[in-house]
Write a protein that holds these residues in place. Structure first.
Motif: not given
Length: 333
Positions: A90-107
Motif C-alpha cells: 500500500f502507498t499513500p493515496g490508495m483506496r482501502v478498506f478492512g479491519h481498522v482499530a478506532g475507526a470512529f475517527a478522522e484517521s
C-alpha cells in the motif's frame, strides 16, 4: 521510517467509562503514527457493529483492546495516509478498506495484512459496511458450514448486519434461504432483498414454520446470532447431519441444548470468533475474490440503514440497543 502525508488535529469517538452509549464522547486526540506493519487511513466511512455497543458496557474487550480510554470502531474505508516500514503493498493515496482499530475517527490505524484494495466503483460507505458482517458470514457459511447450492439455510435472526450479509451471501452461493426478523417492518425489509421465506419470530413458531417450508426435512445449515433463545431453535430445525454456526448471543449467553438431538442426528456445532479463527485469512480472500466482484456486478447489494456523523455515534448505538435498526449503520467523520 513511516511515510506521512499532512499532519493535522484529529477528532475521534472515545469512552472513558463503561456506562453504555451515553458515555461516548467526541474529542480531539493525537494523530497516530503507524507501526512497522500498519497503515494509517484517512477514514471516509466506518461501519458500526454490536460489538461497539457491547464495548461501551465493558462486555466486549476483543481484538485490539488496550483499556480505557478506548477508541470505538473496528472497520473502515478510506485513503492511505501513511505506511509502516514493512508495508510495501500500500502507498499513500490508495483506496482501502478492512479491519481498522478506532475507526470512529478522522484517521485510524489498520494492520496491512487485514486491508484490501477498494475498487473505484464501490463507495466508501458500502465498503465500510462490509468487513465484519461479510467476513463473519463467509467464515460461517463458506469456511465452517461449506454451504452448497440448493441446500436449505436458516438465518436466525436475519435483519441485522451479519444477518443481511448472510442472506445475500447464501443466495449468491445458490442456497435456499429462510430468514427471521422481529417485526413486520423487518420481514418486509428482508423480502425486499429477495428472500422468499421470511418469518416473524415474535409471532410465528420458527421450528414449525421451517418444517413446513422444508417438507419436514429441516435445514442443512443454520446460522445463529441470538444465542440463548435462538440456538435451541436452530437445533430443533436442523436436518440430520446438519451444521449449526453460532456467532452471537444477543438474547443471552446461557443456551441449553438437548444433547440427544445434537448427538442423535450427527449435528455439527461451530462457535466462531472472527479474528481468532484459523480461517480468517481465507475469509479475506473470499471477500476480495467473490463478494467484491458480485457487488460490482449488482449481484450483492449491501444494506445500509443509516449514515451518520461522529456526533451521532452515541444515538446510533442507542438505536442499535433498542433493536430499531435493519442492516448496517455507517459513520462518516
Amino acid at each position: 521510517m513511516s511515510v506521512v502525508v499532512g499532519l493535522r488535529p484529529l477528532k475521534a469517538c472515545r469512552i472513558h467509562q463503561y456506562q453504555g452509549p451515553e458515555s461516548v464522547q467526541v474529542e480531539q486526540v493525537d494523530l497516530p503514527e503507524p507501526g512497522p506493519d500498519q497503515v494509517r487511513i484517512r477514514v471516509r466511512a466506518a461501519g458500526m457493529n454490536n460489538s461497539d455497543l457491547q464495548t461501551t458496557y465493558g462486555k466486549y474487550r476483543g481484538y485490539g483492546h488496550q483499556g480505557l480510554p478506548q477508541m470505538l470502531g473496528q472497520e473502515a474505508a478510506g485513503e492511505v495516509e501513511a505506511v509502516g516500514t514493512n508495508v510495501t503493498e500500500f502507498t499513500p493515496g490508495m483506496r482501502v478498506f478492512g479491519h481498522v482499530a478506532g475507526a470512529f475517527a478522522e484517521s485510524a490505524l489498520g494492520p496491512a495484512a487485514e486491508l484490501l484494495p477498494l475498487p473505484q466503483n464501490i463507495s466508501f460507505e458500502i465498503a465500510a459496511s462490509l468487513p465484519i458482517a461479510y467476513l463473519t458470514a463467509i467464515m460461517a457459511l463458506v469456511c465452517k458450514a461449506k454451504l452448497q447450492a440448493d441446500e436449505w439455510v436458516l438465518i436466525h435472526p436475519g435483519s441485522g448486519g451479519v444477518g443481511t450479509a448472510a442472506t445475500q451471501l447464501a443466495q449468491l452461493l445458490g442456497a435456499r434461504v429462510i430468514a427471521t426478523a422481529s417485526s413486520d417492518q423487518k420481514t418486509n425489509y428482508l423480502r425486499a432483498l429477495g428472500i422468499a421465506h421470511v418469518l416473524n419470530h415474535t409471532t410465528q413458531d420458527v421450528v414449525t414454520e421451517v418444517q413446513k417450508i422444508t417438507e419436514k426435512k429441516g435445514v442443512q445449515v443454520a446460522l445463529d446470532g441470538g444465542g440463548q433463545v435462538t440456538l435451541p431453535q436452530c437445533l430443533a430445525a436442523i436436518a440430520n447431519e446438519g451444521r449449526i454456526i453460532s456467532y452471537g448471543y444477543t438474547t443471552g449467553m446461557a443456551a441449553t441444548l438437548p444433547l440427544v438431538n445434537l448427538i442423535g442426528r450427527n449435528v455439527q456445532l461451530f462457535g466462531i470468533a472472527l479474528w481468532y479463527n484459523q480461517d480468517y485469512r481465507t475469509t479475506l480472500t473470499v471477500l476480495r475474490d467473490l463478494v467484491i466482484p458480485a457487488i460490482v456486478k449488482g449481484q450483492v447489494q449491501p444494506t445500509i440503514n443509516l449514515v451518520q456523523g461522529l456526533e451521532r455515534v452515541s444515538q446510533s448505538l442507542l438505536q442499535m440497543e433498542q433493536n430499531r435498526l435493519m442492516g448496517k449503520v455507517v459513520i462518516v467523520p
